[in-house]
Design a protein around this motif. Structure first.
Motif, short mmCIF file in Angstrom:
data_model
loop_
_atom_site.label_atom_id
_atom_site.label_comp_id
_atom_site.label_asym_id
_atom_site.label_seq_id
_atom_site.Cartn_x
_atom_site.Cartn_y
_atom_site.Cartn_z
N ALA A 158 0.85 -1.20 0.00
CA ALA A 158 0.00 0.00 0.00
C ALA A 158 0.88 1.25 0.00
O ALA A 158 0.61 2.22 -0.71
CB ALA A 158 -0.92 -0.02 1.21
N ARG A 159 1.96 1.22 0.77
CA ARG A 159 2.87 2.38 0.82
C ARG A 159 3.55 2.57 -0.54
O ARG A 159 3.69 3.70 -1.02
CB ARG A 159 3.90 2.16 1.93
N LYS A 160 3.93 1.47 -1.15
CA LYS A 160 4.59 1.55 -2.45
C LYS A 160 3.65 2.18 -3.49
O LYS A 160 4.04 3.07 -4.24
CB LYS A 160 4.99 0.13 -2.89
N ARG A 161 2.40 1.74 -3.46
CA ARG A 161 1.45 2.28 -4.43
C ARG A 161 1.08 3.74 -4.11
O ARG A 161 0.85 4.55 -5.01
CB ARG A 161 0.22 1.39 -4.51
N ALA A 162 1.05 4.07 -2.83
CA ALA A 162 0.77 5.46 -2.43
C ALA A 162 1.89 6.37 -2.95
O ALA A 162 1.63 7.45 -3.51
CB ALA A 162 0.67 5.56 -0.91
N LEU A 163 3.11 5.91 -2.81
CA LEU A 163 4.26 6.68 -3.26
C LEU A 163 4.20 6.87 -4.78
O LEU A 163 4.41 7.97 -5.30
CB LEU A 163 5.55 5.95 -2.86
#
Ligand SMILES: Nc1ncnc2c1ncn2[C@@H]1O[C@H](COP(=O)(O)OP(=O)(O)OP(=O)(O)O)[C@@H](O)[C@H]1O
Ligand SMILES: [Mg+2]
Length: 336
Positions: free
Chosen positions: A141-146
């Motif tokens: 989720a963090r990777k996609r948010a970034l």
């Protein structure tokens, strides 16, 4: 971006419908009286895959209520008709099924980004949350948010993902709100006055960004705005709403070059022009009626300078006139 509304654009291609709304009606309960007030009535429209549709009209015309009905955000609203999204009738889905769809297939952004952001959570946590709710793991989720923050032009996104909303400017916050909406890869984005609270320069940046993203992703957009300049610069088609009904709709170039409804003509005439003297500013006389006190016949008739006898008596049907659709007696046999 702020092209003058009289500019014309090339006809758009016919696209397969992503959303098809038929006879949408929204009623709200009137306090505890047990009776309802009609807010939106007999609204029909389609939005194609990747198409940009604008919804315009004065304050109180029912634009937000139409959008909220698509997302089924008001539990107390009585919504009827048909809202077909990618083959499913949204009005037949359970709240649980609808919750799954919100954010992943249809997302919405609102006018005031600050009231939408949680001041106590980092930007990254908030963008990732849409995915976390759907069971996506923390790291992913963090990777996609970034990646979406980066796509939306938040510079040094890798550092700023851990910042808090107050550390961002208004325009940057609006990008974050857009990132929250887009991280779930929706196919339709409903943007309700997304730039009204921003200054003109930032407004243009946000609209350019939305333009880029919707082209790149094939994202359909329903843009609600008061600003006809924004419509001319951004949208393929436009619907004009008055008192809960669509009174005119068509391709932006057609509607602005030749508005058929006196209300649309009034809205266009009321757009201030740079070469105009302040004293010559036009405003449509009067004000829209409150929903519980709508006039008979065509609800615009008391404000209309072209009204004929039947206008106060009969609601006009929506007819195809040239390439636009219009609900006005001047265009049917009764008005002649
Ligand atoms: N919860 C509610 N209960 C009853 N009536 C409501 C409710 N929310 C909105 N309305 C009424 O519905 C009408 C349409 O409201 P809506 O918010 O859709 O207008 P709008 O076109 O989005 O206006 P604006 O441009 O000011 O945002 C208004 O007359 C409003 O007062
Ligand atoms: Mg609104």
């Amino acid at each position: 971006m702020n092209a003058h509304p009289m500019s014309t654009s090339a006809p758009t291609l016919v696209r397969p419908p992503l959303v098809a709304v038929e006879k949408l009606r929204v009623d709200m309960p009137l306090g505890r009286s047990g009776s309802n007030v009609n807010i939106v009535d007999d609204v029909d429209f389609t939005i194609g895959v990747g198409e940009r549709m604008a919804l315009v009209g004065e304050s109180g015309s029912g634009k937000s209520m139409t959008a909220r009905a698509l997302m089924q955000l008001d539990r107390i609203a009585r919504v009827s008709g048909r809202i077909d999204f990618d083959g499913a009738d949204l009005l037949k889905l359970s709240e649980r099924e609808m919750r799954k769809l919100r954010g992943s297939s249809i997302a919405m952004v609102f006018q005031d980004p600050m009231s939408f952001l949680n001041p106590l959570m980092t930007i990254g946590e908030q963008v990732a949350e849409t995915l976390r709710i759907r069971g996506v793991g923390k790291a992913e989720a963090r990777k996609r948010a970034l990646s979406v923050l980066d796509e939306l032009g938040v510079d040094r996104a890798a550092e700023r993902i851990d910042a808090y909303p107050h550390e961002f400017s208004g325009g940057m916050r609006q990008r974050v709100v857009l990132a929250m909406a887009l991280v779930g890869e929706p196919r339709l984005l409903i943007a309700d006055e997304p730039t009204t609270a921003l200054d003109v320069r930032v407004q243009d940046q946000v609209l350019d960004l939305l333009d880029e993203v919707s082209t790149r992703r094939g994202l359909a957009v329903l843009l609600i705005t008061h600003d006809l300049g924004v419509v001319a610069g951004f949208a393929d088609r436009v619907m004009v709403m008055y008192s809960g009904r669509i009174v005119e709709d068509g391709e932006v170039g057609d509607v602005f070059a030749r508005p058929r409804h006196p209300y649309t003509q009034g809205l266009i005439k009321a757009v201030p022009r740079i070469d105009q003297d302040l004293a010559a500013l036009y405003a449509i006389p009067g004000a829209p009626p409150p929903p519980m006190n709508r006039p008979s016949g065509c609800t615009f008739h008391p404000r209309c300078d072209q009204r004929v006898q039947c206008c106060a008596l009969e609601l006009p049907a929506t007819l195809q006139v040239g390439r636009t659709r219009v609900a006005c007696h001047l265009h049917d046999a009764k008005g002649i």
